[in-house]
Enzyme design. Structure first.
Site, PDB file in Angstrom:
ATOM      1  N   GLY A  76       4.488 -21.937  44.573  1.00  0.00           N
ATOM      2  CA  GLY A  76       5.528 -21.639  45.542  1.00  0.00           C
ATOM      3  C   GLY A  76       5.072 -21.915  46.961  1.00  0.00           C
ATOM      4  O   GLY A  76       4.093 -22.618  47.188  1.00  0.00           O
ATOM      5  N   LEU A  96       6.616 -23.838  49.026  1.00  0.00           N
ATOM      6  CA  LEU A  96       6.617 -25.290  48.883  1.00  0.00           C
ATOM      7  C   LEU A  96       6.827 -26.002  50.210  1.00  0.00           C
ATOM      8  O   LEU A  96       7.470 -25.493  51.125  1.00  0.00           O
ATOM      9  CB  LEU A  96       7.701 -25.708  47.885  1.00  0.00           C
ATOM     10  CG  LEU A  96       7.630 -25.055  46.502  1.00  0.00           C
ATOM     11  CD1 LEU A  96       8.690 -25.653  45.582  1.00  0.00           C
ATOM     12  CD2 LEU A  96       6.243 -25.194  45.886  1.00  0.00           C
ATOM     13  N   HIS A  97       6.274 -27.222  50.305  1.00  0.00           N
ATOM     14  CA  HIS A  97       6.389 -28.058  51.490  1.00  0.00           C
ATOM     15  C   HIS A  97       6.583 -29.498  51.046  1.00  0.00           C
ATOM     16  O   HIS A  97       6.795 -29.773  49.843  1.00  0.00           O
ATOM     17  CB  HIS A  97       5.150 -27.905  52.383  1.00  0.00           C
ATOM     18  CG  HIS A  97       3.847 -28.045  51.656  1.00  0.00           C
ATOM     19  ND1 HIS A  97       3.435 -29.230  51.083  1.00  0.00           N
ATOM     20  CD2 HIS A  97       2.865 -27.139  51.395  1.00  0.00           C
ATOM     21  CE1 HIS A  97       2.257 -29.070  50.520  1.00  0.00           C
ATOM     22  NE2 HIS A  97       1.882 -27.801  50.672  1.00  0.00           N
ATOM     23  N   HIS A 125       4.723 -30.814  47.999  1.00  0.00           N
ATOM     24  CA  HIS A 125       5.319 -30.461  46.701  1.00  0.00           C
ATOM     25  C   HIS A 125       6.577 -31.300  46.440  1.00  0.00           C
ATOM     26  O   HIS A 125       6.854 -31.673  45.290  1.00  0.00           O
ATOM     27  CB  HIS A 125       5.683 -28.976  46.672  1.00  0.00           C
ATOM     28  CG  HIS A 125       4.513 -28.059  46.827  1.00  0.00           C
ATOM     29  ND1 HIS A 125       4.229 -27.423  48.002  1.00  0.00           N
ATOM     30  CD2 HIS A 125       3.555 -27.673  45.946  1.00  0.00           C
ATOM     31  CE1 HIS A 125       3.154 -26.672  47.849  1.00  0.00           C
ATOM     32  NE2 HIS A 125       2.711 -26.815  46.618  1.00  0.00           N
ATOM     33  N   GLY A 172      -1.292 -32.728  42.915  1.00  0.00           N
ATOM     34  CA  GLY A 172      -1.606 -33.405  44.157  1.00  0.00           C
ATOM     35  C   GLY A 172      -3.070 -33.778  44.244  1.00  0.00           C
ATOM     36  O   GLY A 172      -3.953 -33.031  43.823  1.00  0.00           O
ATOM     37  N   LYS A 215      -4.673 -33.856  46.919  1.00  0.00           N
ATOM     38  CA  LYS A 215      -5.328 -33.066  47.965  1.00  0.00           C
ATOM     39  C   LYS A 215      -6.325 -32.091  47.362  1.00  0.00           C
ATOM     40  O   LYS A 215      -7.407 -31.877  47.905  1.00  0.00           O
ATOM     41  CB  LYS A 215      -4.303 -32.298  48.799  1.00  0.00           C
ATOM     42  CG  LYS A 215      -4.946 -31.545  49.972  1.00  0.00           C
ATOM     43  CD  LYS A 215      -3.950 -30.716  50.739  1.00  0.00           C
ATOM     44  CE  LYS A 215      -3.734 -29.374  50.097  1.00  0.00           C
ATOM     45  NZ  LYS A 215      -4.910 -28.472  50.245  1.00  0.00           N
ATOM     46  N   SER A 221       0.231 -24.903  51.988  1.00  0.00           N
ATOM     47  CA  SER A 221       1.022 -23.688  52.193  1.00  0.00           C
ATOM     48  C   SER A 221       0.354 -22.748  53.178  1.00  0.00           C
ATOM     49  O   SER A 221       1.005 -21.894  53.782  1.00  0.00           O
ATOM     50  CB  SER A 221       1.245 -22.980  50.850  1.00  0.00           C
ATOM     51  OG  SER A 221       1.941 -23.818  49.951  1.00  0.00           O
TER      52      SER A 221
END
Length: 338
Positions: free
Chosen positions: A35, A37-38, A41, A201, A203, A240
């Site tokens: 959650g 989220l950005h 996501h 991801g 990242k 996040s």
């Protein structure tokens, strides 16, 4: 069609089976998230929607991967905004279970162990983190197995009914989002069963490496797809946790991506990586407290031989960096190749 919110494993199985049937779907994608989220996501969700007939995104803040209860409590919960973001990308199902649904007997007595690969870098700084992360990822991957790939077909039973023997051929492979994948409507080769993919991801490079290793070592019936890191216009890797940075801290945090870009430029030019110069750049920023910064093998995460820093760089590598900026711990990485 608006996104469907489900909160139980049985509900997830029933809804995914219904959608696969209605769409005559031959592929299902899973996007595991915690959650808050950005756009990073959103990129995961868009990639999954492009490559699958049915897409599930999970939203679950996993207590097993937080060593600090305060950090767990502080982690943002933004369900309404998360649902809106996922809906805008075309995700079909949001799976947002309670802690009791995922761990019905309390903390599990048996967990996935991340092994040697999980003891270094982030694992050294956050002991037990990857054991907790892999344990919940394993459960989510089982929950998301398409109905025709679970024992009992479209049964709405628990994940315990999943059978690796009924999974598609060629499972457990690692892919990047740019690799050629089957388009929606194409099932796993030669099986007639839905293709199954999960999206993570790049990242979180160490987590991605560990998930791929777990899937390969334990024969999970899923293809793991890595999606490139999404950055702000200034270069900061989206997270996040970025919302907790002050303006000054956010500006200071940009030194992480600048240092990585320095190594990328030297690798692309076939020059020695000169990690010391990049390290000095980071250490010159007083608001940044460096944890680690090194160049490693992408598969084993072992540091590369010193000669890549003193002689022209050749081959492939991964630059990893982690630092605390104000109260916020940030990680980033850059694939290197020449």
């Amino acid at each position: 069609m608006a996104i469907k919110l489900v909160t139980t494993v049985a509900g997830l199985h029933a809804e995914s089976a219904r959608l696969l049937s209605e769409k005559h779907g031959a592929s299902q994608g899973l996007v595991p998230t915690m959650g808050a989220l950005h756009e990073g996501h959103a990129a995961l969700a868009r990639t999954a929607v492009e490559q699958n007939d049915v897409v599930v995104a999970s939203i679950f803040v996993n207590p097993l991967q937080f060593g600090d209860a305060v950090d767990l409590d502080r982690y943002p919960r933004t369900l309404d905004a998360d649902l809106a973001l996922l809906d805008a990308q075309g995700v079909d199902i949001a799976f947002a279970p309670s802690v009791e649904e995922v761990y019905p007997g309390g903390e599990p007595l048996v967990r996935i162990t991340s092994g040697r690969l999980g003891e270094k870098w982030e694992g050294a700084s956050r002991p037990g983190h990857f054991d907790g992360a892999l344990t919940v990822v394993a459960k989510l991957l089982h929950y998301g197995i398409p109905a025709a790939g679970r024992a009992g077909g479209a049964s709405t039973g628990s994940a315990g009914s999943a059978s690796a023997g009924s999974a598609s051929a060629g499972f457990g492979s690692a892919r990047s989002a740019s690799e050629g994948l089957k388009a929606p409507g194409s099932s796993s080769a030669g099986t007639g069963l839905p293709a199954y993919r999960a999206y993570f991801g790049q990242k979180d490079a160490q987590q991605l490496a560990l998930v791929r290793r777990m899937v390969a070592d334990l024969n999970f019936p899923v293809d793991i797809v890595g999606v490139p890191t999404v950055r702000s216009a200034e270069g900061l890797a989206l997270s996040s946790r970025n919302r907790f940075l002050s303006d000054d801290e956010r500006d200071a945090a940009l030194v992480l991506s600048r240092a990585l870009r320095l190594l990328e430029a030297r690798a692309n030019a076939h020059e020695p990586l000169d990690l010391e110069s990049a390290l000095a750049m980071v250490e010159s920023q007083p608001l940044v407290k460096l944890d680690y910064f090194d160049v490693v093998d992408p598969g084993t995460l072992e540091p590369l031989a010193e000669n890549c820093r003193e002689t022209p760089f050749r081959g492939e590598a991964l630059a990893l960096i982690a630092a605390k900026v104000g109260p916020v711990r940030l990680i980033d990485n850059a694939p290197l190749s020449s």
